[in-house]
Design an enzyme around this catalytic site. Sequence first.
Site, PDB file in Angstrom:
ATOM      1  N   LEU A 110       0.908  -1.144   0.000  1.00 21.01           N
ATOM      2  CA  LEU A 110       0.000   0.000   0.000  1.00 21.01           C
ATOM      3  C   LEU A 110       0.942   1.187   0.000  1.00 21.01           C
ATOM      4  CD1 LEU A 110      -2.990   0.809   0.178  1.00 21.01           C
ATOM      5  CD2 LEU A 110      -2.755   0.844   2.663  1.00 21.01           C
ATOM      6  N   ASP A 111       0.942   1.991  -1.060  1.00 17.79           N
ATOM      7  CA  ASP A 111       2.027   2.956  -1.232  1.00 17.79           C
ATOM      8  C   ASP A 111       2.111   3.966  -0.091  1.00 17.79           C
ATOM      9  OD1 ASP A 111       0.698   5.556  -1.950  1.00 17.79           O
ATOM     10  OD2 ASP A 111      -0.040   4.401  -3.662  1.00 17.79           O
ATOM     11  N   LYS A 112       3.253   4.603   0.007  1.00 13.83           N
ATOM     12  CA  LYS A 112       3.583   5.476   1.140  1.00 13.83           C
ATOM     13  C   LYS A 112       2.553   6.579   1.340  1.00 13.83           C
ATOM     14  CE  LYS A 112       7.429   8.252   2.954  1.00 13.83           C
ATOM     15  NZ  LYS A 112       8.830   8.691   2.717  1.00 13.83           N
TER      16      LYS A 112
END
Length: 273
Positions: A110-112
């Site tokens: 889950l991207d930053k």
Amino acid sequence: MNGGTLELDKEGIRINKYLSESGVCSRREADRQIALGNISIDGRTAGVGDRVLPGQQVLFCGQEIQKEKEEILLLVHKPVGIVCTAEKREKNNIVDYLSYPKRIYPVGRLDKDSSGLLLMTNQGNLVNKIMRAGNMHEKEYLVTVNKPLTQEFLRGMAQGVPIKELSVMTRKCLVEEVDSKTFRIVLTQGINRQIRRMCEYFNYRVVALQRIRIMNLKLGDLKPGTYREISARELTELKKQLQYSASTPVRPASEPRWGVKGKPTTSGKMPKH
């Protein structure tokens, strides 16, 4: 403890699978760690494709791998700014942030800049079954963009969007307007930054993105930065849904079809919460 703790056959087990099943990291991350020279088998630096035989000692960054007998699966509310990696050189890695007392790693990414539901586990086979694109497992997101939604945008997102830099056409999906700038979307793919790239195709920019469901597991009222163990009821349902899931791809990730039992996306309904 040595490699004999795992159920190894006479031919051994591939090193990336060994690491995954030992709760060290995912197979993909294992391949990266092997390439970095951080894994050894009986004192020899391991290579991609090496196999671990019964009785062999495996070290990760100089530490002997200990198989965790307890099966762990946590539901985590990942805050914005935390990175979904076990890599210690990333100061904001999810493992250090969570400080869980036993070795676990994230299921997928889950991207930053995104928040929401993240699963963390020590069960390698479970990871593979959930994450394989060919298994068509649902992940639901709540997305806010920088300008008002249009019906053209919503229809375009639902029908599939070309990701030119990856030469991939996204699968058809469910999209539902929540308010003037927010929508829900249900995906069955795992393309890197997929929703952001889909929005960019229509000249929209994502302002906030939160994952609220993975299969039958829901974020609910879990507060950012906290976690809970999966319930017995949730685990039973999850295993039921994974019963016929392959641990290897059965359909190319660019396959545009979506849905269950062949039903077209546009006629479906958003799952209830």
